[in-house]
Write a protein that holds these residues in place. Structure first.
Motif, PDB file in Angstrom:
ATOM      1  N   GLY A  35     -25.827  85.551  29.579  1.00 26.81           N
ATOM      2  CA  GLY A  35     -25.599  86.859  30.185  1.00 26.81           C
ATOM      3  C   GLY A  35     -24.436  87.588  29.554  1.00 26.81           C
ATOM      4  N   TRP A  36     -24.444  88.896  29.728  1.00 22.75           N
ATOM      5  CA  TRP A  36     -23.319  89.739  29.329  1.00 22.75           C
ATOM      6  C   TRP A  36     -22.804  90.470  30.564  1.00 22.75           C
ATOM      7  N   PHE A  37     -21.492  90.516  30.677  1.00 24.49           N
ATOM      8  CA  PHE A  37     -20.832  91.178  31.791  1.00 24.49           C
ATOM      9  C   PHE A  37     -19.725  92.064  31.237  1.00 24.49           C
ATOM     10  N   ARG A  38     -19.309  93.021  32.036  1.00 26.31           N
ATOM     11  CA  ARG A  38     -18.267  93.955  31.601  1.00 26.31           C
ATOM     12  C   ARG A  38     -17.243  94.147  32.714  1.00 26.31           C
ATOM     13  N   GLN A  39     -15.985  94.152  32.307  1.00 25.58           N
ATOM     14  CA  GLN A  39     -14.917  94.488  33.245  1.00 25.58           C
ATOM     15  C   GLN A  39     -14.261  95.773  32.794  1.00 25.58           C
ATOM     16  N   ALA A  40     -14.522  96.836  33.530  1.00 27.88           N
ATOM     17  CA  ALA A  40     -13.918  98.125  33.222  1.00 27.88           C
ATOM     18  C   ALA A  40     -12.472  98.136  33.711  1.00 27.88           C
ATOM     19  N   PRO A  41     -11.639  99.009  33.163  1.00 24.39           N
ATOM     20  CA  PRO A  41     -10.233  99.069  33.583  1.00 24.39           C
ATOM     21  C   PRO A  41     -10.099  99.269  35.096  1.00 24.39           C
ATOM     22  N   GLY A  42      -9.347  98.395  35.740  1.00 23.76           N
ATOM     23  CA  GLY A  42      -9.104  98.515  37.167  1.00 23.76           C
ATOM     24  C   GLY A  42     -10.264  98.116  38.056  1.00 23.76           C
ATOM     25  N   GLN A  43     -11.298  97.517  37.475  1.00 23.14           N
ATOM     26  CA  GLN A  43     -12.469  97.141  38.263  1.00 23.14           C
ATOM     27  C   GLN A  43     -12.784  95.662  38.092  1.00 23.14           C
ATOM     28  N   GLY A  44     -13.662  95.174  38.914  1.00 22.79           N
ATOM     29  CA  GLY A  44     -14.142  93.806  38.789  1.00 22.79           C
ATOM     30  C   GLY A  44     -15.179  93.699  37.686  1.00 22.79           C
ATOM     31  N   ARG A  45     -15.593  92.488  37.425  1.00 26.50           N
ATOM     32  CA  ARG A  45     -16.576  92.234  36.377  1.00 26.50           C
ATOM     33  C   ARG A  45     -17.969  92.560  36.893  1.00 26.50           C
ATOM     34  N   GLY A  46     -18.740  93.301  36.113  1.00 26.86           N
ATOM     35  CA  GLY A  46     -20.074  93.711  36.526  1.00 26.86           C
ATOM     36  C   GLY A  46     -21.149  93.218  35.574  1.00 26.86           C
ATOM     37  N   PHE A  47     -22.338  93.015  36.109  1.00 23.82           N
ATOM     38  CA  PHE A  47     -23.471  92.502  35.354  1.00 23.82           C
ATOM     39  C   PHE A  47     -24.042  93.568  34.430  1.00 23.82           C
ATOM     40  N   LEU A  48     -24.354  93.168  33.198  1.00 28.38           N
ATOM     41  CA  LEU A  48     -24.998  94.065  32.253  1.00 28.38           C
ATOM     42  C   LEU A  48     -26.413  93.625  31.923  1.00 28.38           C
ATOM     43  N   ALA A  49     -26.552  92.353  31.499  1.00 26.77           N
ATOM     44  CA  ALA A  49     -27.855  91.886  31.038  1.00 26.77           C
ATOM     45  C   ALA A  49     -27.867  90.376  31.010  1.00 26.77           C
ATOM     46  N   THR A  50     -29.072  89.817  31.135  1.00 29.03           N
ATOM     47  CA  THR A  50     -29.243  88.393  30.967  1.00 29.03           C
ATOM     48  C   THR A  50     -30.569  88.125  30.280  1.00 29.03           C
ATOM     49  N   ILE A  51     -30.650  87.000  29.580  1.00 30.10           N
ATOM     50  CA  ILE A  51     -31.851  86.606  28.865  1.00 30.10           C
ATOM     51  C   ILE A  51     -32.129  85.142  29.166  1.00 30.10           C
ATOM     52  N   ASN A  52     -33.394  84.818  29.386  1.00 27.77           N
ATOM     53  CA  ASN A  52     -33.704  83.442  29.755  1.00 27.77           C
ATOM     54  C   ASN A  52     -33.596  82.515  28.545  1.00 27.77           C
ATOM     55  N   TRP A  53     -33.797  81.229  28.774  1.00 26.41           N
ATOM     56  CA  TRP A  53     -33.520  80.230  27.746  1.00 26.41           C
ATOM     57  C   TRP A  53     -34.329  80.436  26.467  1.00 26.41           C
ATOM     58  N   SER A  54     -35.551  80.931  26.624  1.00 19.80           N
ATOM     59  CA  SER A  54     -36.415  81.075  25.454  1.00 19.80           C
ATOM     60  C   SER A  54     -36.344  82.455  24.823  1.00 19.80           C
ATOM     61  N   GLY A  55     -35.746  83.385  25.533  1.00 22.99           N
ATOM     62  CA  GLY A  55     -35.718  84.757  25.040  1.00 22.99           C
ATOM     63  C   GLY A  55     -36.930  85.568  25.437  1.00 22.99           C
TER      64      GLY A  55
END
Length: 121
Positions: A35-55
Motif C-alpha cells: 500500500g501507499w499512504f500519505r501524510q499531509a502537513p499537520g494531518q494524519g496518514r491517509g490511504f492512497l492505494a493498495t495492490i494485492n499480492w499478485s498485482g
C-alpha cells in the motif's frame, strides 16, 4: 530484518508527474499486499492505494482515483506509485507499507521511512 525503502520524491509543479518506488527486502514479498499512504502537513496518514499480492487487483482512495496508479514487480520486490496531474494538495510524506489488501493502515505490518513530495502551485 524487513526493510521498505521509498524513493523518487521531490519538488514538482502542479500538473507534473512523479513516480515513486519502494524497494522491499527481508520478507516474502509476493505474500503481502502493498500500500501507499500519505501524510499531509499537520494531518494524519491517509490511504492512497493498495495492490494485492499478485498485482491483479487494486483499490484507490477517492482523492487520487484516476490520477495515481499503483503497480508491483514481484520478480524484483518493487512497488511503484505513478502520480499524474499532481496538485498542491498532494504535498506530503509518502509511505509504502506491506500488509493486508485493505485501506486501513492498522493492518499493514511493515512501513518505510517515507519520501517527501512537494507540489507547488
Amino acid at each position: 530484518q524487513v526493510q521498505l525503502v521509498e524513493s523518487g520524491g521531490g519538488l514538482v509543479q502542479a500538473g507534473d508527474s512523479l513516480r515513486l518506488s519502494c524497494a522491499a527486502s527481508g520478507l516474502i514479498f509476493d505474500t503481502y499486499a502493498m500500500g501507499w499512504f500519505r501524510q499531509a502537513p499537520g494531518q494524519g496518514r491517509g490511504f492512497l492505494a493498495t495492490i494485492n499480492w499478485s498485482g491483479s487487483a487494486t483499490i484507490y482512495g477517492d482523492s487520487v482515483k484516476g490520477r495515481f496508479t499503483i503497480s508491483r514487480d514481484n520478480a524484483n520486490n518493487m512497488t511503484y506509485l505513478q502520480m499524474n496531474s499532481l496538485k498542491p494538495e498532494d504535498t506530503g510524506i509518502y509511505y509504502c507499507a506491506a500488509g493486508v489488501y485493505v485501506r486501513h493502515e492498522q493492518l499493514y505490518d511493515y512501513w518505510g521511512q517515507g519520501t517527501q513530495v512537494t507540489v507547488s502551485a
